[in-house]
Design an enzyme around this catalytic site. Structure first.
Site, PDB file in Angstrom:
ATOM      1  N   GLU A  49       0.863  -1.187   0.000  1.00 20.00           N
ATOM      2  CA  GLU A  49       0.000   0.000   0.000  1.00 20.00           C
ATOM      3  C   GLU A  49       0.897   1.233   0.000  1.00 20.00           C
ATOM      4  O   GLU A  49       1.816   1.331   0.838  1.00 20.00           O
ATOM      5  CB  GLU A  49      -0.907   0.018   1.230  1.00 20.00           C
ATOM      6  CG  GLU A  49      -1.859   1.196   1.245  1.00 20.00           C
ATOM      7  CD  GLU A  49      -2.694   1.262   2.526  1.00 20.00           C
ATOM      8  OE1 GLU A  49      -3.483   2.219   2.657  1.00 20.00           O
ATOM      9  OE2 GLU A  49      -2.547   0.371   3.378  1.00 20.00           O
ATOM     10  N   ARG A 275       4.623 -14.506   9.733  1.00 20.82           N
ATOM     11  CA  ARG A 275       5.261 -13.196   9.616  1.00 20.82           C
ATOM     12  C   ARG A 275       6.615 -13.218  10.307  1.00 20.82           C
ATOM     13  O   ARG A 275       6.819 -13.898  11.297  1.00 20.82           O
ATOM     14  CB  ARG A 275       4.359 -12.127  10.247  1.00 20.82           C
ATOM     15  CG  ARG A 275       4.909 -10.720  10.116  1.00 20.82           C
ATOM     16  CD  ARG A 275       3.840  -9.689  10.450  1.00 20.82           C
ATOM     17  NE  ARG A 275       3.262  -9.870  11.756  1.00 20.82           N
ATOM     18  CZ  ARG A 275       3.808  -9.417  12.883  1.00 20.82           C
ATOM     19  NH1 ARG A 275       4.972  -8.802  12.847  1.00 20.82           N
ATOM     20  NH2 ARG A 275       3.212  -9.604  14.043  1.00 20.82           N
ATOM     21  N   LYS A 285       4.000   1.143  10.075  1.00 19.78           N
ATOM     22  CA  LYS A 285       4.133   2.438   9.415  1.00 19.78           C
ATOM     23  C   LYS A 285       3.657   3.576  10.315  1.00 19.78           C
ATOM     24  O   LYS A 285       4.204   4.679  10.266  1.00 19.78           O
ATOM     25  CB  LYS A 285       3.348   2.430   8.099  1.00 19.78           C
ATOM     26  CG  LYS A 285       3.944   1.523   7.033  1.00 19.78           C
ATOM     27  CD  LYS A 285       3.064   1.513   5.791  1.00 19.78           C
ATOM     28  CE  LYS A 285       3.551   0.515   4.767  1.00 19.78           C
ATOM     29  NZ  LYS A 285       2.627   0.401   3.619  1.00 19.78           N
TER      30      LYS A 285
END
Length: 813
Positions: A49, A275, A285
């Site tokens: 994104e 992950r 972020k």
């Protein structure tokens, strides 16, 4: 509905060669799917994104997506999942593209923007409404959350759940036309309010957002949710294996539901991998933005940040990052990766590309009494890099590969020097191995000196040391680096360290979606966008390392002035550095430390891993743990009195002190050198024993006697053979038992080359490389290293490097 045809089954553009994805459960699935003919080829996608810069967490995901497709002859896509207008921008799009290209990926024509398909997503939304699989709901966000129930209580239908398809379709079209405000209505999937998977309790598919989109402008005021857009985009692109991190495992149910209700065939499938978090850093972020906005770092490219932009600025290479990604491994569980794995990948890469030079970061002036100015010829590379070079050549700062003896630089040496302030102690602690009053030390490549006296200021700080040069028969307590005061270049040094002082600054929540490499930066169940801009929890800031950046001013040797600005160096005893591309100018050198020479972080106070305090004592009968691969080498044990005496005897014969001590503590090496000639060649034979023959001697594989090495050492000392020829002859003699001089005489390796023979070799090399000759004459003078290496190879290493340089200069002029 049949999915659009797959894009042409062309292979992905050639990407970087290098590490492959190790076999794992996803590769097993792919191999089975290809074997059964389920798909004509593998198609994967990497879908960041564009609301921030890529970080090291994305590295693993992109490597897995791109390299897996490459390994199976498939195609990989880069897709910008830009369906959430908050925070997305052209800046981040361009940054993502640039960072991935730097990393080595080439997606060719397969670059996609999810926002280009807003119209198609909306058409699918209307189709779901007409089928009775979706409805427009009008309750508030808080009421919707209450009605969904919890893990023990099934959901309760909204009073609007029974709206007819006609009513919902009318409201959806009016939402699209902009008649309503944010939060007034949403489109929800009609799935199962009693499902134990909360994601299936009528998830939100569209919400109203009055936000400007960086690519579509104000054309839309309703935007699809991630769980709706993502599977549709996969299907539209013809993706076969949609890989994502484990926090999306529950979302897969929505993915499958959409594929079934919209009848995509063939259809993609989602697969979740564990992950990979990274110790001593953060990858959320929101939190990275908080660091920037709070002034704790300079920006996205601050070298302490985990972003790829920061890694580029600090001097890490894409090869190192890819090697790190290949080492992580794929599994079904989340795991935190030791930051040392990344740091060691960077060190391993730099060890072979960073020539060694000297810099003093905290200078202390030294006056050498009676010393005269000279220029020393010092090698760029230590013996171990030379020894292990696969082609027998080494690099130069300007590029190209040459014979080791040609990889040297001139270093001025004069009566005024700078040394590191910590390398002199007026009151040395026990075990101090550097310069002390009346003590001796070896200056790297420049001989041994003894400190005679020193000056201090009013506060008692040492301001200058006076020392006397000694002969090579003197003994030195250690080796230190230095720079010549008259010629050294002033420079600023930025010493970067880990940004956080604890391994897990984000707390004990490894499944936090905000930290995931693909997690959207909003809550998929929110119907407005107020929460999307919510500030990050600032608790992690208390773990910031106050010493993550130290700035010093000192000097670097003058040889770096002629090197390309992107040259990476190992400053001896200091670490790996390069010129900061953002701060350096022609009139101001700024060097940033890429990485330290070794990992000493585990020994820092307060830097232990969280689990360290919970370890219990080993069981009585437990076997001792095997040493870790990356553990620092053990400090050699002190010599016994007998070994000290033997080391002193070897030093007196001419062996370097370090060599003498190594031989004295090793029975195999000591037995061998007992047969060496006790003359001026002894020091060279001792050096070969330690640096070239030791493994074979310990294994009982060396066939040559030490006495036979003296004539070869004499030839090397006189310049009749080069070091490269000498080492080659040594290796052959050790393997065969043949006397080195017989090899030299039989193959006419001594005496160098005559002027005519050297000139002919130079002309042959230049004639074979006309393009490089033209480039050199056009200004690429760094190609001199390439020509030198080619001539040395053509002459079997017999040519004198200085003669080669002179001949090439004349020929190229």
């Amino acid at each position: 509905m049949t999915a659009p045809e797959f894009p042409p089954a062309d292979a992905s553009p050639a990407s970087v060669s290098g590490p492959r994805v190790a076999p794992n459960f996803i590769t097993e699935i792919i191999e089975r799917d290809l074997e059964t003919g389920k798909y004509p080829q593998v198609v994967t996608r990497f879908p960041p994104e564009p609301n921030g810069y890529l970080h090291l967490g994305h590295t693993f995901a992109s490597f897995l997506d791109f390299q897996t497709a490459l390994q199976y002859g498939g195609r990989y896509h880069l897709r910008l999942d830009d369906t959430n207008p908050a925070g997305e921008s052209v800046e981040f799009v361009e940054g993502i593209l640039a960072d991935l290209k730097w990393l080595g990926w080439d997606w060719g024509p397969h670059l996609y923007y999810a926002s280009d398909n807003f119209g198609r997503y909306y058409a699918y939304a209307e189709q779901l409404v007409r089928q009775g699989d979706a409805y427009v709901d009008s309750v508030s966000g808080a009421e919707m959350a209450r009605l969904r129930g919890d893990a023990r209580t099934p959901g309760t239908p909204s009073p609007y759940r029974d709206r007819t398809p006609g009513e919902s379709l009318d409201l959806l079209r009016r939402m699209r036309a902009g008649e309503f405000g944010e939060g007034e209505h949403v489109l929800r999937g009609r799935i199962d309010l009693a499902s134990p998977n909360m994601k299936l309790r009528d998830p939100v598919l569209y919400r109203i957002l009055r936000a400007h989109h960086y690519r579509q402008g104000d054309a839309w005021c309703i935007y699809p949710m991630y769980d709706f857009q993502h599977p549709l985009q996969d299907a539209l692109e013809g993706v076969t294996h949609s890989m994502c991190s484990l926090e999306f495992v529950d979302n897969r149910a929505i993915y499958d539901w959409l594929m079934e209700r919209l009848n995509f065939d063939p259809r993609p499938h989602q697969y979740e991998f564990g992950r990979r978090g990274l110790e001593y850093t953060i990858t959320s972020k929101r939190k990275l933005r908080a660091l920037i906005e709070g002034g704790h770092v300079e920006g996205w490219d601050d070298p302490r940040m985990p972003t790829l932009r920061a890694q580029q600025r600090i001097g890490v290479t894409p090869e190192a990052v890819r090697a790190f990604a290949a080492q992580i491994g794929v599994s079904r569980t989340n795991r935190t990766v030791d930051l040392a794995i990344y740091e060691n990948a960077v060190r391993d890469d730099l060890n072979w590309r960073a020539p060694r030079v000297m810099a003093v970061l905290d200078p202390l002036p030294v006056t050498l009494l009676g010393a005269e100015a000279a220029t020393l010829s010092l090698p760029y590379w230590p013996f171990d890099v030379v020894r292990d070079s696969p082609d027998g050549l080494v690099g130069l700062p300007g590029g190209g590969r040459v014979a080791p003896e040609a990889a040297v630089r001139g270093v001025p040496f004069g009566p005024e020097l700078y040394i590191e302030r910590e390398d002199f102690s007026a009151d040395p602690p026990k075990g101090y191995k550097r310069l002390t009053p009346g003590g001796t030390v070896r200056l790297r490549g420049a001989g041994i000196v003894r400190a005679e006296r020193f000056d201090t200021d009013e506060a008692g700080n040492v301001t200058r040391v006076y020392a006397t040069p000694l002969g090579e028969d003197a003994r030195a307590s250690g080796v230190i680096h230095w720079v010549d005061a008259a010629s050294a270049l002033p420079a600023e040094f930025r010493l970067y360290d880990r940004l956080f002082r604890v391994a897990n600054p984000e707390g004990e929540n490894p499944d936090d979606p905000a930290s995931g490499p693909e997690a959207p930066d909003f809550d998929p169940e929110q119907i407005g966008h107020e929460s999307e801009a919510a500030p990050a929890d600032a608790g992690f800031l208390r773990f910031l390392n106050p010493d993550s950046l130290r700035v010093t001013r000192g000097y670097v040797e003058a040889s770096v002035a002629k090197d390309p600005p992107d040259t990476r160096y190992q400053f001896e005893r200091q670490g790996y550095f390069w010129r900061d591309p953002k701060e350096s100018r022609e009139d101001a050198l700024v060097f940033g430390r890429i990485i330290t020479l070794k990992d000493t972080w585990g020994q820092k106070p307060g830097a232990q891993k969280p689990e360290a305090a919970q370890k219990t004592a080993p069981k009585k009968d437990a076997k001792p743990a095997a040493p870790k691969k990356d553990a620092p080498a053990a400090v050699p044990a002190a010599l016994s009195p007998e070994q000290e005496a033997e080391a002193a005897r070897l030093s007196a014969l001419g062996a370097a002190e370090a060599d003498a001590r190594t031989i004295a503590r090793d029975a195999a090496l000591l037995t061998f050198v007992h047969g060496a000639a006790p003359d001026t060649t002894f020091g060279q034979v001792a050096s070969w024993t330690v640096n070239d023959l030791a493994p074979g001697l310990r294994a009982g594989e060396v066939q040559v006697d030490a006495a036979a090495l003296a004539p070869l050492a004499a030839l090397l000392a006189s310049g009749d053979v080069t070091s490269r020829v000498a080492r080659d002859v040594l290796a052959r003699a050790a393997a065969s038992g043949e006397a080195p001089m017989l090899i030299v005489e039989r193959e006419n390796l001594a005496g160098g080359l005559g002027e005519a023979a050297l000139g002919a070799a130079v002309q042959d090399v230049l004639s074979a490389n006309p393009d490089k000759v033209a480039a050199y004459r056009g200004g690429k003078t760094a190609l001199m290293g390439f020509f030198t290496g080619q001539v040395m190879r053509a002459t079997g290493g017999k040519a004198d490097p200085q003669a080669v340089a002179a001949a090439l200069t004349a020929a190229l002029a």
